[in-house]
Design a protein around this motif. Structure first.
Motif, mmCIF file in Angstrom:
data_model
loop_
_atom_site.group_PDB
_atom_site.id
_atom_site.type_symbol
_atom_site.label_atom_id
_atom_site.label_comp_id
_atom_site.label_asym_id
_atom_site.label_seq_id
_atom_site.Cartn_x
_atom_site.Cartn_y
_atom_site.Cartn_z
ATOM 1 N N CYS A 190 38.447 42.767 41.109
ATOM 2 C CA CYS A 190 38.056 41.359 41.267
ATOM 3 C C CYS A 190 38.173 40.640 39.929
ATOM 4 C CB CYS A 190 36.636 41.266 41.817
ATOM 5 S SG CYS A 190 36.501 41.914 43.503
ATOM 6 N N LEU A 191 38.798 39.487 39.947
ATOM 7 C CA LEU A 191 39.069 38.704 38.737
ATOM 8 C C LEU A 191 37.896 37.760 38.489
ATOM 9 C CD1 LEU A 191 42.772 37.901 39.646
ATOM 10 C CD2 LEU A 191 41.935 39.771 38.201
ATOM 11 N N LEU A 192 37.295 37.859 37.329
ATOM 12 C CA LEU A 192 36.032 37.165 37.065
ATOM 13 C C LEU A 192 36.203 36.093 36.004
ATOM 14 C CD1 LEU A 192 33.749 40.344 36.976
ATOM 15 C CD2 LEU A 192 34.309 38.895 38.945
ATOM 16 N N TYR A 193 35.319 35.105 36.077
ATOM 17 C CA TYR A 193 35.313 34.031 35.090
ATOM 18 C C TYR A 193 33.878 33.626 34.820
ATOM 19 C CZ TYR A 193 34.937 31.259 39.383
ATOM 20 O OH TYR A 193 34.552 30.761 40.591
ATOM 21 N N ASP A 219 38.627 44.476 36.009
ATOM 22 C CA ASP A 219 39.005 44.903 34.656
ATOM 23 C C ASP A 219 39.258 43.746 33.706
ATOM 24 O OD1 ASP A 219 41.385 43.866 35.547
ATOM 25 O OD2 ASP A 219 42.538 45.724 35.339
ATOM 26 N N ARG A 220 38.964 42.502 34.142
ATOM 27 C CA ARG A 220 39.203 41.359 33.249
ATOM 28 C C ARG A 220 38.383 40.146 33.696
ATOM 29 N NH1 ARG A 220 45.454 41.118 33.831
ATOM 30 N NH2 ARG A 220 45.069 43.361 34.032
ATOM 31 N N PHE A 221 38.019 39.342 32.713
ATOM 32 C CA PHE A 221 37.397 38.054 33.008
ATOM 33 C C PHE A 221 37.775 37.087 31.903
ATOM 34 C CE2 PHE A 221 34.163 39.530 30.072
ATOM 35 C CZ PHE A 221 33.697 38.375 29.475
ATOM 36 N N SER A 222 37.637 35.793 32.172
ATOM 37 C CA SER A 222 37.979 34.756 31.201
ATOM 38 C C SER A 222 37.005 33.594 31.338
ATOM 39 C CB SER A 222 39.407 34.261 31.434
ATOM 40 O OG SER A 222 39.719 33.174 30.571
ATOM 41 N N GLY A 235 49.371 38.782 40.689
ATOM 42 C CA GLY A 235 49.106 39.993 41.445
ATOM 43 C C GLY A 235 48.169 40.971 40.768
ATOM 44 N N MET A 236 47.288 40.465 39.911
ATOM 45 C CA MET A 236 46.392 41.339 39.150
ATOM 46 C C MET A 236 45.095 41.672 39.881
ATOM 47 S SD MET A 236 48.142 41.991 36.565
ATOM 48 C CE MET A 236 49.534 41.383 35.605
ATOM 49 N N GLY A 237 44.774 40.967 40.952
ATOM 50 C CA GLY A 237 43.529 41.255 41.651
ATOM 51 C C GLY A 237 43.157 40.147 42.610
ATOM 52 N N ILE A 238 41.895 40.211 43.069
ATOM 53 C CA ILE A 238 41.357 39.239 44.024
ATOM 54 C C ILE A 238 40.487 38.238 43.276
ATOM 55 C CG2 ILE A 238 39.814 38.932 46.006
ATOM 56 C CD1 ILE A 238 40.725 41.640 47.033
#
Length: 309
Positions: A190-193, A219-222, A235-238
């Motif tokens: 899951c892509l987080l911010y 594995d990532r957030f911004s 295509g890195m995640g949801i």
């Protein structure tokens, strides 16, 4: 100070030769008209009209003052026309702040069209996901998601029915499969911010009967929401994003909605300003355009019912 309506009454009475006729034209009662004439004579300290039960005529002082009264009324009319023409003319500088993702991917082309329509208007745009301090930063208005925490701000709705949606690129779903239940998000990246001052990793939904939520990981957030959108398209995640931010990608096939039958968190878009005096003609014109454009995008959201739920 002489009143505008009293001057009008005096000029009308002089032109018509009758105080009662002037009262009828101005939709005043005879008593109100008589009081107005008495008031202006008292303020000037002289008699302007000599009246009897059957006739009315200008005194010498009234004849002399009539020219100035006409000139004053004419100058006021010119001033009103000047203001009206200025209100129809859109120019100056419009300073606004907007979220990074919405600003880059929706607002920029809309602003291009807006300036083509009003070529004498200059725009200064600040992009970022942090709350703009409207009392300190050089902006007139700010576009922000969610209800404003500062109750002293003026908040005008732009897209009140906007919600967050789950989405991912077709390439990601081809590699990892598409979740059929919320619990399966635990098996996905899951892509987080950042939302405010914290990582937005607690995602909430409404399934038509109850509110459900879960904590996700990835594995990532911004702190830049546009970066998260780009990761999702790559295509890195949801991602769990505002519909307005990713609507163009979904409609173009770059992203696909996941579990569209679930209603995500409300994310209304509002226009914020510190004072209503900042709601100038350019701001109101921009607001009207934004409301119209956002309504079109909201109506295109898959799974949206007739009531917007």
């Amino acid at each position: 100070m002489l009143r505008f309506d009293d001057l009008q009454l005096f000029v009308r009475a002089a032109d018509l030769g009758s105080l009662s006729a002037a009262a009828r034209v101005m939709d005043l009662s005879p008593a109100v008209a008589s009081a107005a004439l008495k008031r202006i004579e008292q303020q000037l300290g002289t008699r302007l009209l000599a009246r009897s039960t059957r006739s009315l005529r200008l005194t010498a002082e009234g004849e002399g003052f009539l020219e100035y009264a006409r000139a004053s009324l004419s100058a006021l009319d010119d001033g009103r026309r000047l203001l009206a023409s200025g209100q129809d003319h859109v120019s100056g500088v419009l300073q606004l702040s907007a979220p990074s993702d919405f600003g880059r991917n929706q607002l920029l082309p809309w602003l291009d069209e807006f300036q083509q329509q009003y070529p004498q208007l200059n725009v200064r745009l600040l992009l970022g996901d942090r709350i703009a301090d409207l009392f300190r930063q050089p902006v007139d208005i700010a576009l922000r998601y969610g209800e404003p925490e500062d109750s002293s701000l003026v908040a005008l709705p732009i897209a009140p029915d906007n919600i967050r949606v789950l989405c991912a690129a077709p390439s990601y779903l081809a590699r990892h499969g598409e979740p059929q239940h919320l619990e399966q998000l635990a098996q996905h990246n899951c892509l987080l911010y950042m939302l405010g001052s914290r990582v937005h990793d607690h995602w909430g939904f409404y399934d038509g009967k109850r509110h459900v939520s879960l904590t996700v990981s990835g594995d990532r957030f911004s702190d830049d929401a546009d970066v998260v959108r780009r990761w999702a398209v790559a295509g890195m995640g949801i991602a769990y994003k505002s519909w307005l931010d990713i609507s163009t990608d979904v409609l173009a096939g770059r992203l696909r909605l996941i579990l569209p039958q679930l209603r995500g968190e409300r994310t209304p878009l509002n226009l914020l300003c510190a004072h209503r005096a900042q709601l100038s003609k350019p701001v109101n014109l921009l607001r009207d355009m934004l409301v119209s454009r956002c309504a079109i995008l909201t109506a295109q959201r898959p799974g949206r019912t007739a009531t917007g739920q």
